[in-house]
Design a protein around this motif. Structure first.
Motif, PDB file in Angstrom:
ATOM      1  N   CYS A  16       0.841  -1.184   0.000  1.00 38.75           N
ATOM      2  CA  CYS A  16       0.000   0.000   0.000  1.00 38.75           C
ATOM      3  C   CYS A  16       0.886   1.248   0.000  1.00 38.75           C
ATOM      4  CB  CYS A  16      -0.891  -0.013   1.234  1.00 38.75           C
ATOM      5  SG  CYS A  16      -1.906   1.455   1.430  1.00 38.75           S
ATOM      6  N   GLY A  17       0.569   2.202  -0.848  1.00 39.34           N
ATOM      7  CA  GLY A  17       1.370   3.417  -0.960  1.00 39.34           C
ATOM      8  C   GLY A  17       0.802   4.617  -0.224  1.00 39.34           C
ATOM      9  N   GLU A  18      -0.257   4.419   0.567  1.00 36.26           N
ATOM     10  CA  GLU A  18      -0.878   5.533   1.284  1.00 36.26           C
ATOM     11  C   GLU A  18      -0.104   5.864   2.553  1.00 36.26           C
ATOM     12  OE1 GLU A  18      -3.548   7.334   0.234  1.00 36.26           O
ATOM     13  OE2 GLU A  18      -3.433   6.137  -1.587  1.00 36.26           O
ATOM     14  N   PHE A  19      -0.244   7.110   3.046  1.00 37.86           N
ATOM     15  CA  PHE A  19       0.421   7.544   4.276  1.00 37.86           C
ATOM     16  C   PHE A  19      -0.264   6.944   5.489  1.00 37.86           C
ATOM     17  CE2 PHE A  19       1.480  11.035   1.358  1.00 37.86           C
ATOM     18  CZ  PHE A  19       2.858  11.015   1.495  1.00 37.86           C
ATOM     19  N   SER A  20       0.516   6.663   6.535  1.00 35.40           N
ATOM     20  CA  SER A  20      -0.056   6.123   7.764  1.00 35.40           C
ATOM     21  C   SER A  20      -0.765   7.221   8.534  1.00 35.40           C
ATOM     22  CB  SER A  20       1.030   5.487   8.628  1.00 35.40           C
ATOM     23  OG  SER A  20       1.969   6.449   9.028  1.00 35.40           O
ATOM     24  N   LYS A  21      -1.749   6.827   9.341  1.00 36.02           N
ATOM     25  CA  LYS A  21      -2.533   7.753  10.154  1.00 36.02           C
ATOM     26  C   LYS A  21      -2.369   7.392  11.615  1.00 36.02           C
ATOM     27  CE  LYS A  21      -4.647   9.378   6.452  1.00 36.02           C
ATOM     28  NZ  LYS A  21      -4.309  10.618   5.858  1.00 36.02           N
ATOM     29  N   GLY A  22      -2.109   8.390  12.445  1.00 29.40           N
ATOM     30  CA  GLY A  22      -1.980   8.157  13.879  1.00 29.40           C
ATOM     31  C   GLY A  22      -0.727   7.366  14.205  1.00 29.40           C
ATOM     32  N   SER A  23      -0.743   6.713  15.347  1.00 29.16           N
ATOM     33  CA  SER A  23       0.442   5.987  15.824  1.00 29.16           C
ATOM     34  C   SER A  23       0.452   4.522  15.402  1.00 29.16           C
ATOM     35  CB  SER A  23       0.507   6.079  17.352  1.00 29.16           C
ATOM     36  OG  SER A  23      -0.650   5.502  17.917  1.00 29.16           O
ATOM     37  N   THR A  24      -0.510   4.095  14.591  1.00 25.80           N
ATOM     38  CA  THR A  24      -0.620   2.690  14.217  1.00 25.80           C
ATOM     39  C   THR A  24       0.361   2.273  13.136  1.00 25.80           C
ATOM     40  OG1 THR A  24      -2.271   3.148  12.520  1.00 25.80           O
ATOM     41  CG2 THR A  24      -3.092   2.668  14.739  1.00 25.80           C
ATOM     42  N   GLY A  25       0.829   3.229  12.332  1.00 30.09           N
ATOM     43  CA  GLY A  25       1.696   2.889  11.215  1.00 30.09           C
ATOM     44  C   GLY A  25       0.927   2.368  10.013  1.00 30.09           C
ATOM     45  N   LEU A  26      -0.414   2.463  10.056  1.00 33.14           N
ATOM     46  CA  LEU A  26      -1.263   1.967   8.977  1.00 33.14           C
ATOM     47  C   LEU A  26      -2.036   3.116   8.330  1.00 33.14           C
ATOM     48  CD1 LEU A  26      -2.816  -1.074  10.867  1.00 33.14           C
ATOM     49  CD2 LEU A  26      -0.960  -1.134   9.189  1.00 33.14           C
ATOM     50  N   CYS A  27      -2.367   2.953   7.048  1.00 34.75           N
ATOM     51  CA  CYS A  27      -3.220   3.942   6.375  1.00 34.75           C
ATOM     52  C   CYS A  27      -4.654   3.741   6.860  1.00 34.75           C
ATOM     53  CB  CYS A  27      -3.132   3.781   4.859  1.00 34.75           C
ATOM     54  SG  CYS A  27      -4.001   2.325   4.230  1.00 34.75           S
TER      55      CYS A  27
END
Length: 88
Positions: free
Chosen positions: A1-12
Motif C-alpha cells: 500500500c502506498g498511502e500515508f499512515s494515520k496516527g500511531s498505528t503505522g497503517l493507512c
C-alpha cells in the motif's frame, strides 16, 4: 500500500490506521474532534455571516473572506500552497 499512515498505528486509513468518520457506512478519515469527515460536517465553517465555505488555516474565515495565507509574490492574490509562501 502506498498511502500515508494515520496516527500511531503505522497503517493507512483503509488498513486500520487513524479514525474513520462516524457517519454510518462512511470509510473516509475523520478530520476533527467531531469524528466526522469533511463531507459529513467535520470541518470548520467560515465565520462570515451566510458563508458555507471552509475556514482556512488558523483563521476563522474562508479564503474569499480573508482567511488563509496568500502568495508572497508581488501582485499575486492566490492562496499559498504547502509550507512555502508561493502559490506554485
Amino acid at each position: 500500500c502506498g498511502e500515508f499512515s494515520k496516527g500511531s498505528t503505522g497503517l493507512c486509513l483503509m488498513h486500520g490506521g487513524g479514525k474513520c468518520c462516524r457517519a454510518e457506512g462512511c470509510m473516509k478519515a475523520a478530520k476533527t474532534t467531531s469524528g466526522l469527515c469533511h463531507e459529513h460536517g467535520g470541518r470548520r465553517r467560515c465565520s462570515h455571516q451566510g458563508c458555507e465555505m471552509t475556514a482556512r488555516g488558523l483563521s476563522e474565515m474562508c479564503f474569499g473572506h480573508g482567511g488563509g495565507k496568500r502568495c508572497s509574490q508581488e501582485g499575486c492574490e492566490k492562496p499559498a500552497r504547502g509550507e512555502g509562501d508561493l502559490c506554485l
